[in-house]
Scaffold this motif. Structure first.
Motif, PDB file in Angstrom:
ATOM      1  N   CYS A  10       0.832  -1.201   0.000  1.00  0.00           N
ATOM      2  CA  CYS A  10       0.000   0.000   0.000  1.00  0.00           C
ATOM      3  C   CYS A  10       0.867   1.251   0.000  1.00  0.00           C
ATOM      4  CB  CYS A  10      -0.895  -0.011   1.235  1.00  0.00           C
ATOM      5  SG  CYS A  10      -1.816   1.513   1.465  1.00  0.00           S
ATOM      6  N   PHE A  11       0.590   2.168  -0.925  1.00  0.00           N
ATOM      7  CA  PHE A  11       1.447   3.357  -1.015  1.00  0.00           C
ATOM      8  C   PHE A  11       1.316   4.273   0.182  1.00  0.00           C
ATOM      9  CE2 PHE A  11      -1.577   4.817  -4.675  1.00  0.00           C
ATOM     10  CZ  PHE A  11      -2.615   5.103  -3.809  1.00  0.00           C
ATOM     11  N   TYR A  31       1.202   5.438  -9.293  1.00  0.00           N
ATOM     12  CA  TYR A  31       1.110   4.154  -9.984  1.00  0.00           C
ATOM     13  C   TYR A  31       2.207   4.070 -11.031  1.00  0.00           C
ATOM     14  CZ  TYR A  31      -3.498   5.363  -8.163  1.00  0.00           C
ATOM     15  OH  TYR A  31      -4.511   5.787  -7.353  1.00  0.00           O
ATOM     16  N   SER A  32       2.779   2.863 -11.160  1.00  0.00           N
ATOM     17  CA  SER A  32       3.821   2.638 -12.153  1.00  0.00           C
ATOM     18  C   SER A  32       3.850   1.161 -12.516  1.00  0.00           C
ATOM     19  CB  SER A  32       5.182   3.068 -11.587  1.00  0.00           C
ATOM     20  OG  SER A  32       6.117   3.288 -12.605  1.00  0.00           O
ATOM     21  N   GLY A  33       4.409   0.875 -13.688  1.00  0.00           N
ATOM     22  CA  GLY A  33       4.648  -0.505 -14.076  1.00  0.00           C
ATOM     23  C   GLY A  33       3.512  -1.193 -14.808  1.00  0.00           C
ATOM     24  N   GLU A  53       0.995  -0.013  -6.861  1.00  0.00           N
ATOM     25  CA  GLU A  53       0.964   1.184  -6.030  1.00  0.00           C
ATOM     26  C   GLU A  53       2.412   1.466  -5.660  1.00  0.00           C
ATOM     27  OE1 GLU A  53      -1.602   1.415  -2.668  1.00  0.00           O
ATOM     28  OE2 GLU A  53      -3.363   0.722  -3.794  1.00  0.00           O
ATOM     29  N   VAL A  54       2.870   2.687  -5.925  1.00  0.00           N
ATOM     30  CA  VAL A  54       4.272   3.033  -5.712  1.00  0.00           C
ATOM     31  C   VAL A  54       4.377   4.405  -5.050  1.00  0.00           C
ATOM     32  CG1 VAL A  54       5.083   1.695  -7.707  1.00  0.00           C
ATOM     33  CG2 VAL A  54       4.522   4.114  -8.001  1.00  0.00           C
ATOM     34  N   VAL A  55       5.598   4.700  -4.645  1.00  0.00           N
ATOM     35  CA  VAL A  55       5.931   6.041  -4.179  1.00  0.00           C
ATOM     36  C   VAL A  55       7.160   6.492  -4.954  1.00  0.00           C
ATOM     37  CG1 VAL A  55       6.740   7.400  -2.211  1.00  0.00           C
ATOM     38  CG2 VAL A  55       4.900   5.739  -1.911  1.00  0.00           C
ATOM     39  N   GLN A  92      -0.915  -5.286  -7.824  1.00  0.00           N
ATOM     40  CA  GLN A  92      -0.788  -3.864  -7.498  1.00  0.00           C
ATOM     41  C   GLN A  92      -0.039  -3.639  -6.186  1.00  0.00           C
ATOM     42  OE1 GLN A  92      -3.575  -5.660  -7.643  1.00  0.00           O
ATOM     43  NE2 GLN A  92      -5.153  -4.943  -6.251  1.00  0.00           N
ATOM     44  N   TYR A  93       0.136  -4.704  -5.390  1.00  0.00           N
ATOM     45  CA  TYR A  93       0.846  -4.600  -4.109  1.00  0.00           C
ATOM     46  C   TYR A  93       2.213  -5.282  -4.148  1.00  0.00           C
ATOM     47  CZ  TYR A  93      -3.794  -3.179  -2.716  1.00  0.00           C
ATOM     48  OH  TYR A  93      -5.005  -2.530  -2.639  1.00  0.00           O
TER      49      TYR A  93
END
Length: 177
Positions: A10-11, A31-33, A53-55, A92-93
C-alpha cells in the motif's frame, strides 16, 4: 536531486516511511509498471491496469545514498511475498523497484543478491527490478494520507506499525521534527 520509484504494498505505508527519512525531499504516492495511461485508483486496486501502487521518492544523494534508501525499503516490508503485503493481495501490491538509471539498477540488483545470500529472510526475495517507464501521481486524497488521516483504523493498524518500526530500526536516519 535524484528519483527512484518504489512499490512495497500500500502506497500510504511507503509514503509515510519515506516522508520521515532524512535526505528525502518528497515522497509522492502513485502508480507505475502497468499498461494503462493515466490510471485511476479503482482500476489499479481492481488489478485491471498492471500498475503497482508506488511512491516516487525524490532525494538528495548528498544527504542519503541510494543504498540507504533501499535498505529502508527492504526492511520496512516483506520482499519475499509475491503480489502481497499483509491483507493487501494482488499485483498492485507487489514489491518493486523501478530504477531511473543503469547505476540504480546495478545497485538494486547487487543489494538484492547480497540480501538473498545473507539469509535475512528464509524465503527468496521476489522484488522485481524494472526500468522506470512512467509515473502517474495518485489522486489528491491519497497524498500525505497517513499524516492527514492517522486516526483512521487502517492507518492505526497497518501504517502506524510500519512507521514505528522505521523509527525504531533507523533512529539515526529520521528527519528533524
Amino acid at each position: 536531486m535524484e528519483q527512484i520509484t518504489l512499490g512495497s504494498g500500500c502506497f500510504w505505508c511507503t509514503e509515510a516511511v519515506f516522508q520521515r527519512l532524512k535526505g528525502v525531499h518528497s515522497a509522492v504516492s502513485g502508480y507505475s509498471g502497468g499498461k494503462t495511461k493515466d490510471p485511476f485508483y479503482r482500476e489499479v486496486v481492481a488489478g485491471k491496469t498492471g500498475h503497482a501502487e508506488v511512491v516516487q521518492v525524490t532525494y538528495d544523494p548528498a544527504q542519503v545514498s541510494l543504498e540507504e534508501i533501499l535498505e529502508v525499503f527492504w526492511k520496512t516490508h516483506d520482499p519475499t511475498t509475491l503480489n502481497r503485503q499483509g491483507n493487501d493481495v494482488g499485483t498492485q501490491y507487489r514489491s518493486a523497484i523501478f530504477y531511473h538509471s543503469e547505476e540504480q539498477k546495478e545497485i538494486a540488483e547487487r543489494l538484492k543478491q547480497a540480501l538473498d545470500k545473507s539469509g535475512a529472510w528464509v524465503d527468496p526475495i521476489v522484488t522485481e527490478i524494472t526500468k522506470f517507464d512512467a509515473f502517474y501521481p495518485a489522486e489528491d486524497y491519497h497524498q500525505d494520507y497517513y499524516n492527514e488521516n492517522g486516526s483512521q483504523p487502517y492507518c492505526q493498524f497497518v501504517v502506524a506499525p510500519k512507521v514505528k518500526k522505521f523509527k525504531e530500526v533507523f533512529p539515526d536516519k529520521l528527519k528533524e521534527d
